[in-house]
Design a protein around this motif. Structure first.
Motif, short mmCIF file in Angstrom:
data_model
loop_
_atom_site.label_atom_id
_atom_site.label_comp_id
_atom_site.label_asym_id
_atom_site.label_seq_id
_atom_site.Cartn_x
_atom_site.Cartn_y
_atom_site.Cartn_z
N THR A 1 0.74 5.92 -0.89
CA THR A 1 0.11 7.12 -1.41
C THR A 1 0.95 7.68 -2.55
N ARG B 1 0.84 -1.19 0.00
CA ARG B 1 0.00 0.00 0.00
C ARG B 1 0.87 1.25 0.00
N VAL C 1 -2.05 15.03 -3.60
CA VAL C 1 -2.27 13.63 -3.95
C VAL C 1 -2.76 13.52 -5.39
N THR D 1 -5.19 4.49 -7.90
CA THR D 1 -5.31 5.22 -6.64
C THR D 1 -6.71 5.81 -6.51
N ASP E 1 5.31 5.01 -0.42
CA ASP E 1 4.77 6.30 -0.85
C ASP E 1 5.63 6.80 -2.01
N SER F 1 1.70 11.05 -4.81
CA SER F 1 1.53 12.50 -4.80
C SER F 1 2.51 13.13 -5.78
N THR G 1 4.75 -0.64 2.74
CA THR G 1 4.29 0.70 2.40
C THR G 1 5.31 1.39 1.49
N ARG H 1 -8.03 9.94 -2.61
CA ARG H 1 -7.03 10.43 -1.67
C ARG H 1 -5.62 10.00 -2.06
N GLY H 2 -5.48 9.52 -3.30
CA GLY H 2 -4.16 9.14 -3.79
C GLY H 2 -3.65 7.84 -3.24
N GLN H 3 -4.51 7.04 -2.57
CA GLN H 3 -4.06 5.82 -1.91
C GLN H 3 -4.31 4.60 -2.81
N TYR H 4 -3.47 3.60 -2.62
CA TYR H 4 -3.62 2.33 -3.33
C TYR H 4 -3.28 1.19 -2.39
#
Length: 817
Positions: free
Chosen positions: A35, A33, A43, A63, A107, A37, A105, A66-69
Motif C-alpha cells: 500500500t 504487493r 492512501v 495503485t 508498504d 500512503s 509486502t 485504496r492505494g494498493q498495488y
C-alpha cells in the motif's frame, strides 16, 4: 441501524476473487504487493510503481483507489521498486536478495515533494523531475487558481511573465514571456495546440475551470512543438476523475457589477475507466457602459486503461463568449456601439502505449475550431462631414504630456451594422516514440502534420497550409549529477518552407544537501534554443510584397523598384534565439527555494503593420494604397530583450506559505520599417519628440512590455480556513494612443516613452470549510480600488468582490446508511 461503507458493500465479492487469484498466482510466481500512503496515513491512488532489475524497468503498475498495488513477478537479486506520483518525492525501495516466499509486502510512505521535485513534460516531451531540467519551468496547480476566473490570473504569478488585459473582464488579454511578443507563445490544452494561425491566443476566453495543472516553459521550444513556440510554452492539463464513487461539485457566487458565476463538475473512476466533465458560466456587466461579458465553458476528459501498458484518452473543450466592445473610452470619450462573439472548440484523442519496459509510444489526433465575429452596430460619437468623431477629451500620459481634442473614430463608409468575421480550422496528427537506450540515455523522435484552413474578414480571404514537423532529441545524465537535453526540430511549413530549430540544455546538481542542512541542494542550469512563428492569415493576405508586386505597369516608382529599394521579401517566419542560465538554491530540506535566471533573447524578422498613409509615403499611388483597406505587413522588425528574473518560495511553517518574484527586461528595438523607411511622426505641439504610431521606433522599447514587474503572495491554511493575499506590480511601459485628430493630423499623438503608468493590484482569496460537503468562499480584487490601465485608454476593473458557496456530493466521502 446499519452503516455500510463503499468498502463493506464490495468486500465479500472482491475478497473472494482476490483469494482465488492469489492462490493461482502463488502457484506460479511471487507476488509483490503493498500500500502507498502519505505521511498522514491517507492512501494515494494512481501512484506509479516500477519494478527495476539492474536499473531497467521490467514491470509497471498503478495503485488502485485504496492505494494498493501488486506485481506478479519473481524479483532477481538486488531489484528495486520505484514509486512516483506528481507532488511527492519519488522513492526507490530495495528488494533484498534474501527476500523469498510466494508473497512480498512493501508498504511505502511518500512525503510531499520539495519545491523542486515536481514532474514535468513540457520541456522534454517525457516525464522529467524538475530538478533535472536545464530550462526554466514553473508548475501551477489548483491551489494557484483558487477563486480565480481566468487562466491568465494564475500566470501573473510566474516569474518572467507579464499579463496585459485591454480593459475589464473579457478584454483582449496578452501574455509576454521574457520580452517576447504577445503571439510568440505556444499554448496547449491536453496536448492540443490552442493557437490561431500565426500564434495568437485570446487568454480572456480561457477560463480556469477544470484546469488541474499548468506548466510554463520560459524559452523557445520549436524543436518539440514546431511553429509559434518562439518565446515560451504554456501547457494546460484538465483535471481527471479519481474516485470510485462519482464526485459531484456545484459552486455559485456573485458580487458587485452584476457579476455572478456558476460551475458544476462530475468525475470519477470505474474499473479501467475514468471520467470528468465540468461546465462553468461567468457573467459581468463590468464598470464601463456597453461592456457586458459572459463566458460559458465546457471541459471533459475520458480515459480507458486498455491494459496495464496501453491507454486511450479523449478530451474536449468548448467555450461560447460574448462581450461588448466599448473601445478606448478614455481616448474617445464615448463607448463604441460594438460587440464581439467567439465560439471555440478543442478536441483530441490520445493513445499511449508502454510497448516494452524501455519503449514508449504515443499517437494523438486533435483539432480546433475557432469562430469570431466583431460587429459595430452603429456609428459612435458625432458625425461630421463624412466621418465620426469622439467626444472632446483631454488625455494625459504617465509621461506628463497632455493633448486635447476629438479623435477620428470611424469613417461613415461601411454600412451598419459593420461586421468582421474570422475562422480557423486545424487538424493534426502527432506521433512520438521514445526509447531508453540504457539507464542514462533516452532517445525521442516525433512527427507532426497540421492541416490549417481559415479566413480573416470573410471567406473570400482564405488560406490553407499543410505543415510537417520532425523532432530528434536525446536526454540523459552523467553520474546522476549532470543532466542534459539536446535535439532539433525541422519545420516544413506550407507557406515559408524549411526551418531548423536546434535546442540544448544542461543542469548540474552542484551540491546535494542532506537532512537538517541549511543548503539542501544547489542546481546550476543553462539552455539555448531557436524558435519560429508562422505569419497570421492577415499577415499573409496583406503582405507589402504582394501589394508592391501588384502595382500596375508604368507606375512611378514601379513595384519592383520599391521592393529592391526597401529590401522587401515575401512574408516569412518570425525567428528567435535565446540564451539563458541560472541557479536554484534549496534551503532547509527543500522547503525553501531561491532562484535567479539571466536571459538574452534576439527576436528577428518581426512582422510590422504599415497603414495606408505609410504606403503613400513609400511612393505607392494613392489609388493602389486605398485598395489595401487595412494597410500592409512586412518582416522588418528586430529587437533584443535581455534581463533577469528572481524568485523566492518558502514554506514558513505547516500553515504559512510565501512566494515573491521580480523580473527586469531591457528590450530595445534594433530595426523597424517605421523608422528605416517611413520615419517617425511628430505632434506639432511637441515638434522635437519623434513618435512611433503603429510600431516603436529604433532605440525604443517594444510597446506594452514593462521593464519592471513583480508579484508576491502569502498564504495561510489551517484546518477549515484558508486565505491568500496576492499582489501584482507593473512598472511604466511604452505605448501608443494610435489617434488621428479630426483633420487627419497628429495633434492627438502622445510620446511613446512611459505612456502607460505603473500600477499595483492587491487581491484577497479566502475560503471556509463549513462541513465535509459545504465550503464558503469570498474573493476581493483590487482591494485598494486603484484606478489604472494595463493598456493605454482602457480602464481596468475597480474594486470588485464575489462571495459564494461550493457543495460536494459523493466521492470517497459517500456512505450509504
Amino acid at each position: 441501524m446499519f452503516r455500510f461503507s463503499r468498502l463493506c458493500l464490495l468486500q465479500f465479492p472482491i475478497s473472494f476473487i482476490f483469494v482465488i487469484g492469489a492462490v493461482t498466482i502463488a502457484a506460479q510466481t511471487t507476488v509483490i504487493r503493498g500500500t502507498v500512503s502519505d505521511s498522514s496515513g491517507a492512501v494515494i491512488a494512481n501512484a506509479q510503481i516500477e519494478l527495476l532489475e539492474h536499473g531497467v524497468p521490467v514491470a509497471t503498475v498503478a495503485t488502485n483507489a485504496r492505494g494498493q498495488y501488486h506485481i506478479p513477478r519473481n524479483p532477481v537479486p538486488d531489484s528495486q521498486l520505484r514509486v512516483s506520483v506528481p507532488g511527492f518525492v519519488t522513492v526507490d525501495k530495495a528488494i533484498e536478495s534474501s527476500s523469498n516466499g510466494p508473497e512480498l509486502t512493501f508498504d511505502i510512505v511518500l512525503r510531499v515533494a520539495s519545491l523542486s521535485e515536481q514532474i514535468t513534460v513540457t520541456s522534454t516531451g517525457a516525464p522529467t523531475p524538475q530538478a533535472q531540467l536545464g530550462a526554466a519551468v514553473t508548475v501551477l496547480d489548483t491551489s494557484d487558481y483558487q477563486g480565480t476566473r481566468d487562466i491568465q490570473e494564475g500566470l501573473r504569478f510566474v516569474p518572467g511573465l507579464q499579463a496585459t488585459q485591454t480593459g475589464q473582464a473579457g478584454g483582449t488579454t496578452s501574455i509576454f514571456i521574457h520580452g517576447g511578443a504577445s503571439d510568440a507563445n505556444k499554448v496547449l490544452i491536453d496536448g492540443i495546440p490552442m493557437n490561431d494561425i500565426g500564434g495568437a491566443v485570446e487568454f480572456a476566453n480561457v477560463a480556469s475551470a477544470a484546469v488541474g495543472q499548468v506548466e510554463v516553459l520560459r524559452g523557445p521550444n520549436s524543436a518539440l512543438y514546431g511553429s509559434d513556440a518562439l518565446a515560451g510554452v504554456i501547457s494546460l492539463t484538465t483535471a481527471r476523475g479519481t474516485t470510485p464513487l462519482p464526485l459531484f461539485s456545484y459552486s455559485a457566487d456573485g458580487g458587485n457589477l452584476y457579476t455572478y458565476h456558476q460551475e458544476g463538475a462530475l468525475g470519477g473512476q470505474y474499473k479501467r475507466f475514468d471520467y470528468f466533465s465540468d461546465y462553468s458560466r461567468f457573467d459581468s456587466h463590468n464598470a464601463i457602459p456597453d461592456d457586458e461579458f459572459h463566458n460559458g465553458t465546457f471541459a471533459g476528459t475520458f480515459g480507458w486503461d486498455i491494459s496495464s501498458a496501453s491507454s486511450l484518452r479523449a478530451t474536449v473543450h468548448h467555450d461560447r463568449v460574448a462581450s461588448g466592445q466599448p473601445g478606448a473610452i478614455q481616448l474617445y470619450g464615448v463607448p463604441t456601439d460594438g460587440g464581439q462573439a467567439n465560439e471555440d472548440a478543442y478536441f483530441g484523442v490520445t493513445w499511449d502505449n508502454k510497448t516494452t519496459a524501455n519503449w514508449h509510444n504515443l499517437v494523438q489526433y486533435g483539432g480546433l475550431r475557432l469562430r469570431s465575429l466583431y460587429s459595430q452596430f452603429a456609428p459612435a460619437g458625432t458625425a461630421d462631414s463624412g466621418y465620426t468623431l469622439g467626444a472632446p477629451v483631454t488625455v494625459q500620459g504617465a509621461n506628463g504630456y497632455t493633448v486635447s481634442g476629438q479623435a477620428l473614430e470611424f469613417n461613415d463608409g461601411p454600412p451598419y451594422p459593420y461586421t468582421y468575421p474570422a475562422s480557423t480550422d486545424k487538424d493534426f496528427v502527432y506521433a512520438q516514440s521514445d526509447y531508453r537506450l540504457n539507464p542514462h540515455i533516452l532517445g525521442l523522435v516525433a512527427f507532426r502534420y497540421e492541416d490549417e484552413r481559415g479566413y480573416s474578414g470573410g471567406p473570400e480571404s482564405s488560406i490553407q497550409r499543410g505543415n510537417y514537423s520532425y523532432t530528434f532529441q536525446f536526454q540523459g545524465d552523467i553520474r546522476g549529477r549532470l543532466f542534459y537535453t539536446v535535439g532539433s526540430g525541422l519545420e516544413d511549413n506550407g507557406l515559408f518552407g524549411l526551418a531548423g530549430t536546434p535546442r540544448a540544455s544542461l543542469a548540474w546538481q552542484a551540491a546535494q544537501g542532506g537532512a537538517g542542512k541549511l543548503f539542501s541542494g544547489t542546481k546550476l542550469r543553462a539552455s539555448f534554443g531557436e524558435g519560429i512563428k508562422e505569419p497570421a492569415i492577415f499577415d499573409q493576405l496583406d503582405s507589402l510584397y504582394d501589394v508592391l508586386s501588384g502595382l500596375p505597369p508604368g507606375s512611378q516608382p514601379s513595384g519592383s523598384q520599391l521592393i529592391v529599394q526597401y529590401h522587401i521579401a515575401p512574408i516569412g517566419p518570425q525567428n528567435s534565439r535565446t540564451y539563458d542560465g541560472g541557479i536554484d538554491q534549496l534551503l532547509f530540506n527543500g522547503r525553501n527555494r531561491v532562484s535567479l535566471t539571466l536571459f538574452h533573447n534576439e527576436f528577428t524578422n518581426g512582422i510590422e503593420y504599415i497603414p495606408q498613409q505609410g504606403l503613400v509615403e513609400l511612393g505607392v499611388p494613392s489609388a493602389i494604397a486605398a485598395q489595401a483597406a487595412y494597410g500592409a505587413t512586412v518582416n522588418s522588425q528586430a529587437y533584443r530583450a535581455q534581463g533577469a528574473e528572481a524568485e523566492i518560495e518558502s514554506q514558513l511553517s505547516r500553515d504559512f506559505f510565501v512566494r515573491a518574484g521580480y523580473t527586469y527586461v531591457d528590450a530595445t528595438i534594433q530595426h523597424s520599417f517605421s523608422s528605416d523607411a517611413i520615419g517617425p511622426s511628430f505632434n506639432p505641439n511637441f515638434p522635437t519628440v519623434p513618435i512611433g504610431i503603429y510600431s516603436p521606433l529604433i532605440g525604443a522599447r517594444p510597446f506594452r512590455i514593462a521593464p519592471h514587474t513583480g508579484y508576491f503572495e502569502t498564504g495561510y491554511s489551517r484546518r477549515r480556513i484558508s486565505a491568500s493575499l496576492r499582489g501584482t506590480l507593473v512598472g511604466s511601459r511604452d505605448d501608443s494612443d494610435f489617434l488621428t485628430d479630426s483633420n487627419y493630423g497628429n495633434t492627438l499623438l502622445l510620446p511613446n516613452r512611459n505612456l502607460d503608468g505603473s500600477y499595483q493590484r492587491l487581491d484577497l482569496v479566502s475560503s471556509y470549510q463549513a462541513s465535509r460537503c459545504v465550503s464558503i468562499n469570498a474573493n476581493f480584487q483590487n482591494l485598494l480600488n486603484e484606478h489604472y490601465s494595463e493598456a493605454f485608454g482602457y480602464p481596468s476593473l475597480p474594486f470588485t468582490f464575489r462571495a459564494g458557496i461550493k457543495l460536494n456530493f459523493g466521492g470517497e466521502s459517500w456512505k450509504l446508511k
